[in-house]
Write a protein that holds these residues in place. Structure first.
Motif, short mmCIF file in Angstrom:
data_model
loop_
_atom_site.label_atom_id
_atom_site.label_comp_id
_atom_site.label_asym_id
_atom_site.label_seq_id
_atom_site.Cartn_x
_atom_site.Cartn_y
_atom_site.Cartn_z
N MET A 52 5.85 -5.91 -3.03
CA MET A 52 5.69 -5.19 -4.30
C MET A 52 4.64 -5.86 -5.15
SD MET A 52 8.12 -2.95 -3.88
CE MET A 52 8.57 -2.99 -2.16
N GLY A 53 4.13 -5.15 -6.14
CA GLY A 53 3.07 -5.68 -6.99
C GLY A 53 3.49 -6.91 -7.77
N GLU A 54 4.71 -6.88 -8.27
CA GLU A 54 5.15 -7.97 -9.14
C GLU A 54 6.52 -8.45 -8.72
OE1 GLU A 54 3.85 -9.36 -12.08
OE2 GLU A 54 1.95 -8.40 -11.56
N GLU A 55 6.81 -9.69 -9.06
CA GLU A 55 8.17 -10.19 -8.85
C GLU A 55 8.88 -10.15 -10.20
OE1 GLU A 55 9.52 -11.04 -6.02
OE2 GLU A 55 7.68 -10.58 -4.93
N PHE A 56 10.14 -9.76 -10.19
CA PHE A 56 10.87 -9.69 -11.45
C PHE A 56 12.12 -10.55 -11.41
CE2 PHE A 56 8.46 -5.77 -11.12
CZ PHE A 56 7.77 -5.80 -12.31
N MET A 87 1.71 -2.09 -11.15
CA MET A 87 2.84 -3.02 -11.16
C MET A 87 3.83 -2.75 -10.03
SD MET A 87 2.26 -4.77 -13.96
CE MET A 87 3.80 -5.54 -14.35
N GLY A 88 3.69 -1.61 -9.38
CA GLY A 88 4.63 -1.25 -8.33
C GLY A 88 6.02 -0.94 -8.86
N VAL A 89 6.08 -0.33 -10.04
CA VAL A 89 7.39 0.02 -10.60
C VAL A 89 7.45 1.51 -10.96
CG1 VAL A 89 7.68 -2.28 -11.59
CG2 VAL A 89 6.83 -0.42 -13.01
N ASN A 90 8.66 1.94 -11.21
CA ASN A 90 8.94 3.32 -11.58
C ASN A 90 8.19 3.72 -12.87
OD1 ASN A 90 10.45 5.52 -12.83
ND2 ASN A 90 11.84 5.18 -11.11
N PRO A 91 7.54 4.86 -12.89
CA PRO A 91 6.82 5.30 -14.09
C PRO A 91 7.71 5.40 -15.32
CG PRO A 91 6.24 6.65 -12.22
CD PRO A 91 7.34 5.77 -11.76
N SER A 150 0.84 -1.19 0.00
CA SER A 150 0.00 0.00 0.00
C SER A 150 0.87 1.25 0.00
CB SER A 150 -0.96 0.00 1.18
OG SER A 150 -0.26 -0.05 2.39
N ILE A 151 2.03 1.16 0.65
CA ILE A 151 2.92 2.32 0.68
C ILE A 151 3.51 2.59 -0.70
CG2 ILE A 151 5.14 3.14 1.55
CD1 ILE A 151 4.40 2.08 4.26
N VAL A 152 3.96 1.54 -1.37
CA VAL A 152 4.53 1.70 -2.71
C VAL A 152 3.49 2.31 -3.64
CG1 VAL A 152 5.29 0.45 -4.75
CG2 VAL A 152 6.24 -0.12 -2.54
N LYS A 153 2.28 1.83 -3.54
CA LYS A 153 1.22 2.33 -4.42
C LYS A 153 0.96 3.82 -4.16
CE LYS A 153 -0.81 -1.57 -6.33
NZ LYS A 153 -0.31 -2.84 -6.07
N SER A 154 0.91 4.18 -2.87
CA SER A 154 0.70 5.60 -2.55
C SER A 154 1.84 6.46 -3.07
CB SER A 154 0.59 5.81 -1.04
OG SER A 154 -0.40 5.00 -0.52
N LEU A 155 3.05 5.93 -2.91
CA LEU A 155 4.21 6.67 -3.41
C LEU A 155 4.06 6.99 -4.88
CD1 LEU A 155 7.45 4.92 -2.11
CD2 LEU A 155 6.74 7.27 -1.80
N LEU A 156 3.79 5.93 -5.65
CA LEU A 156 3.73 6.09 -7.10
C LEU A 156 2.57 6.98 -7.51
CD1 LEU A 156 4.60 2.45 -8.05
CD2 LEU A 156 5.98 4.47 -8.52
N LYS A 157 1.53 6.95 -6.71
CA LYS A 157 0.34 7.70 -7.06
C LYS A 157 0.52 9.19 -6.76
CE LYS A 157 -4.51 6.71 -6.40
NZ LYS A 157 -5.41 5.81 -5.64
#
Lengths: 257, 237, 122
Positions: free
Chosen positions: C1-5, C44-48, B163-170
Motif C-alpha cells: 500500500m502507499g502508506e503505513e498507518f 495514499m492508497g486509501v478510500n476516497p 499498482s493494483i490498489v492505485k488502479s482500483l482507486l483510479k
C-alpha cells in the motif's frame, strides 16, 4: 464484436490445436492407405481405410465435444458470461460441425479419387450421379448420427457436472443408469411388432454398404444399396432437441463453478 | 443499486460453507469481506454473481433474484488463476469485451498501458503477477454496478499490489459502483475500506465502519476481527 | 500500500497530521492547491471517503479552504499558519519532555543534556 461471434471465436481458438492434430492424423492415414495399396498392388486396400475413417467420424462430434467440455471443466470459465446455456452449447456444436464438414469433405474427395481413378479397376463403377447422391446422403447421415450422439454426450456431461456435491461413484452410476434405462425402454418399445412395423414403414435407399470380395487373386470393392427408415430419423431428431434443451437448462440452473 | 443476501445457507457435501447470512450492500462504498481461507467468502461472491446457487435463502440485486444472467451487472474477479491458455492478452480482452455490453474499451486500454501489459503477449507465458494484473484489467474495465474481487492481492509482490490498489482507486466510479473485496489480508486492505464484514466459519460475526472502529473503539480492523473470532470460539465451546 | 498507518488512530486523522506537517515543513505553501480527493486517494492508497473526511477536518481547522469548482487550497492566513507551526513545535516538545520524564530525567537535567548534546553535535 457480437457476443455470439465472440463465443464462436473463443471455441474455435481453444479447439484449434485439437483439430489440427486430428486432421493431420486423418490425412496421414489416407496417404498411408494409398501408399500401402500401391505398394501391394491392391488398389482395393484403400476401402478399409475409407470405411475406418468414415466410421471414426460417426463418433468425431461427441469425442471432440468431450475434449472441448473438458477444457472448460478445468475452470468452468465458459459459464462466466450472461449467454444462455443453449448458446454456449450451440457455439461448440457449430465449431465442431465445421471441423467435421471439412474432414468429411477431405474423405469424400479421397473416396472419389479412389473410385474413379486410383482404384477404378477394382471398385464397382457407379455413375457420377449415383455417386454424388450416395455420398451426399452418406455425409448427411454421418453428421446427423454424430450430432445425435453429441446431444447425448452433452446431456450426460451436464448431468454429471450438475451433481458437484455428490460422490463421483454416484455421479457415474447416474450417468450410466440413464443410458441403460433409455436403451431398455427403447428396445422394449421396439419389441412390440405393430410399433416396429409402423416405425420402419418408410425407407430411403442409400448406397452405403460397401464390401470386399476376392476374385482372380484380387480384392474387389462392391457397393450395394442399403435402406434407412424415416420415422426413427424423426424420433432421433426430436430426442436431439430434448437432450440439448435439457443440457442447456442444467447448465444454466444446476452446474456451478 | 441494492444488493441483498437474505438468510443464505450453502452446503458443499457435508461442509457447511455459509450459515444463515444476512447482508446488504449499497452503491458508492468499498466493502471488505474478511476472514481466513475457507471461511465462505468466495462462496458468497459466487452467489452474488449467480455462479452458484443457495440451498436456502435468496440473493437479490435491485430486488430481482440473482440468476446466471446476473453476471451482466456484476464484474467478478475470481481468486483462481483462470484463463484460456491459448489466448493472447489482446484476445482475452477481446473475448471479455464481446461478452459484456458494459465493457469499456477505453478503460481497458488505459489499464493495459498502466499495468504494462502487451496485447500480443501469450497468456500462457505471463508471470503470475501479470496474470493477476490481466484479470484485474478485464474486471475493472467493465462499467458494472457491482465489482467483486476475490483475493486480488494473494501471491503478488508489494509492487504489483501497489499498482493494483492505485488502479482500483483510479477506475472505480463511486457514484455508480459498489466494490466488494474478499480477502484474508486484513491489514493490507484496511485503508481501502469503508466497511468491514467479518466472516468466520460460514457465519457473519460482525460488521463495522472502519473509521468508527478506530475512532470509537481505538481498534484496527485486525484487532477487531481477532476479538470477534475469539468470542465466537468461546461461544462455540 | 502507499502508506503505513498506525493501528489505533483513525486513518483520516493520520492523513490530517501528515498534511499539516507538510505545510509546516513548507512542502505545501499557503495558497497551494491540494490534489483532488481522488488523486489524493490514489496517492495514499486509501478510500476516497477517508480523504473526503480528511479534507473536511482540515477545512474545519481552517487550514485549508475549498473553493467551489476549483478544489481545495492551503489557507493564506499567515497568522494561522504561524500558529500551526508553533502548535507543532509545542506538540513535539511536549512529547519529548514526557518521554524523558518517563525514563527519570528531570527538567533541569534535560536542559543540561540538551545543551551538551547540541554542543557535541557542532
Amino acid at each position: 464484436m457480437n457476443p455470439k461471434f465472440g463465443l464462436l471465436k473463443k471455441d474455435y481458438r481453444i479447439s484449434r490445436n485439437m483439430f489440427l492434430t486430428w486432421g493431420a492424423a486423418v490425412i496421414l492415414a489416407l496417404i498411408g492407405g494409398i501408399a500401402l495399396s500401391a505398394y501391394w498392388s491392391q488398389p482395393a486396400g484403400t476401402l478399409p481405410v475409407i470405411i475406418l475413417i468414415g466410421l471414426l467420424h460417426f463418433i468425431f462430434a461427441p469425442v471432440f465435444m468431450l475434449g472441448l467440455l473438458n477444457i472448460e471443466a478445468k475452470t468452468q470459465l465458459w459459464l462466466y458470461t450472461p449467454r444462455r446455456g443453449i448458446e454456449l452449447i450451440f457455439s461448440k456444436f457449430a465449431v465442431i460441425f465445421t471441423y467435421q464438414l471439412i474432414l468429411q469433405m477431405v474423405l469424400t474427395i479421397y473416396t472419389a479419387i479412389n473410385l474413379f481413378w486410383f482404384g477404378r479397376q477394382v471398385y464397382d463403377q457407379i455413375g457420377m450421379r449415383l455417386f454424388l447422391e450416395a455420398i451426399i446422403l452418406l455425409n448427411i447421415l454421418i453428421l446427423l448420427f454424430g450430432f445425435y450422439l453429441n446431444s447425448w454426450l452433452t446431456f450426460l456431461w451436464t448431468v454429471y457436472h450438475s451433481m458437484k456435491n455428490v460422490a463421483k461413484l454416484v455421479r457415474w452410476i447416474t450417468v450410466i443408469g440413464i443410458v441403460i434405462a433409455y436403451n431398455m425402454v427403447e428396445s422394449l418399445l421396439l419389441s412390440a411388432t405393430p410399433l416396429r412395423d409402423f416405425l420402419f414403414q418408410y425407407q430411403i435407399n442409400v448406397v452405403s454398404d460397401a464390401s470386399l470380395s476376392y476374385q482372380d487373386q484380387q480384392w474387389r470393392a462392391v457397393l450395394e444399396p442399403a435402406q434407412i427408415p424415416v420415422i426413427p430419423l424423426l424420433w432421433y431428431l426430436l430426442l436431439f432437441t430434448i437432450l440439448v434443451t435439457a443440457a442447456a437448462r442444467l447448465l444454466e440452473r444446476k452446474v456451478e463453478v | 443499486m441494492v444488493l441483498e443476501l437474505n438468510n443464505i445457507s450453502k452446503k458443499y457435501g457435508k461442509n457447511q460453507a455459509l450459515k444463515h447470512v444476512h447482508l446488504s450492500f449499497e452503491t458508492g462504498k468499498i466493502y471488505g469481506l474478511l476472514g481466513p481461507n475457507g471461511s465462505g467468502k468466495s462462496t458468497m461472491l459466487k452467489l452474488i454473481t449467480g455462479l452458484v446457487f443457495p440451498d436456502e435463502g435468496t440473493v437479490t440485486l435491485n430486488g430481482e433474484q440473482v440468476t446466471r444472467k446476473t453476471i451482466e451487472k456484476v464484474a467478478y474477479l475470481t481468486e483462481l488463476d483462470m484463463f484460456y491458455d491459448a489466448f493472447s492478452v489482446g484476445e482475452t480482452v477481446e473475448y471479455v469485451a464481446s461478452q459484456f455490453a458494459d465493457f469499456n474499451r477505453e478503460k481497458a486500454s488505459l489499464l493495459l498501458t498502466e499495468l504494462r501489459l502487451e496485447a500480443s503477449q501469450k497468456v500462457r507465458s505471463l508471470s503470475k503477477g501479470n496474470r493477476g494484473r490481466l484479470k484485474l484489467v478485464t474486471t475493472l474495465a467493465r462499467d458494472a454496478e457491482v465489482i467483486l474481487l476475490d483475493e486480488p492481492f494473494s501471491g503478488l509482490d508489494p509492487m504489483v499490489r501497489d499498482s493494483i490498489v492505485k488502479s482500483l482507486l483510479k477506475y472505480i466510479d463511486f457514484e455508480h459502483q459498489v466494490l466488494i473485496i474478499a480477502t484474508h489480508e486484513i491489514n493490507e486492505i484496511e485503508p481501502l475500506l469503508d466497511e468491514a464484514i467479518a466472516i468466520y466459519h460460514g457465519t457473519m460475526i460482525g460488521r463495522e465502519s472502519v473509521e468508527s472502529l478506530r475512532e470509537e473503539e481505538g481498534q484496527s480492523v485486525l484487532q477487531w476481527f481477532k476479538q470477534l473470532a475469539i468470542k465466537q470460539e468461546e461461544g462455540a465451546q | 500500500m502507499g502508506e503505513e498507518f498506525q493501528a489505533s488512530k483513525p486513518i483520516y486523522m493520520q492523513i490530517v497530521d501528515k498534511i499539516i506537517s507538510e505545510i509546516a515543513q513548507g512542502k505545501q505553501l499557503p495558497g497551494d492547491k491540494l490534489p483532488s480527493v481522488r488523486e489524493m486517494a490514489v496517492q495514499m492508497g486509501v478510500n476516497p471517503n477517508t480523504i473526503q473526511r480528511t479534507y473536511t477536518e482540515l477545512e474545519r481547522m481552517q487550514i485549508v479552504e475549498s473553493r467551489r469548482g476549483q478544489g481545495t487550497f492551503v489557507s493564506e492566513n499567515k497568522a494561522l499558519m504561524e500558529e500551526l507551526g508553533r502548535n507543532m513545535q509545542e506538540e513535539i516538545m511536549e512529547n519529548f519532555i514526557r518521554k524523558m520524564e518517563e525514563i527519570g530525567v528531570t527538567r533541569d537535567q534535560l536542559v543540561v543534556l540538551l545543551q551538551s548534546y547540541l554542543g557535541e553535535g557542532k
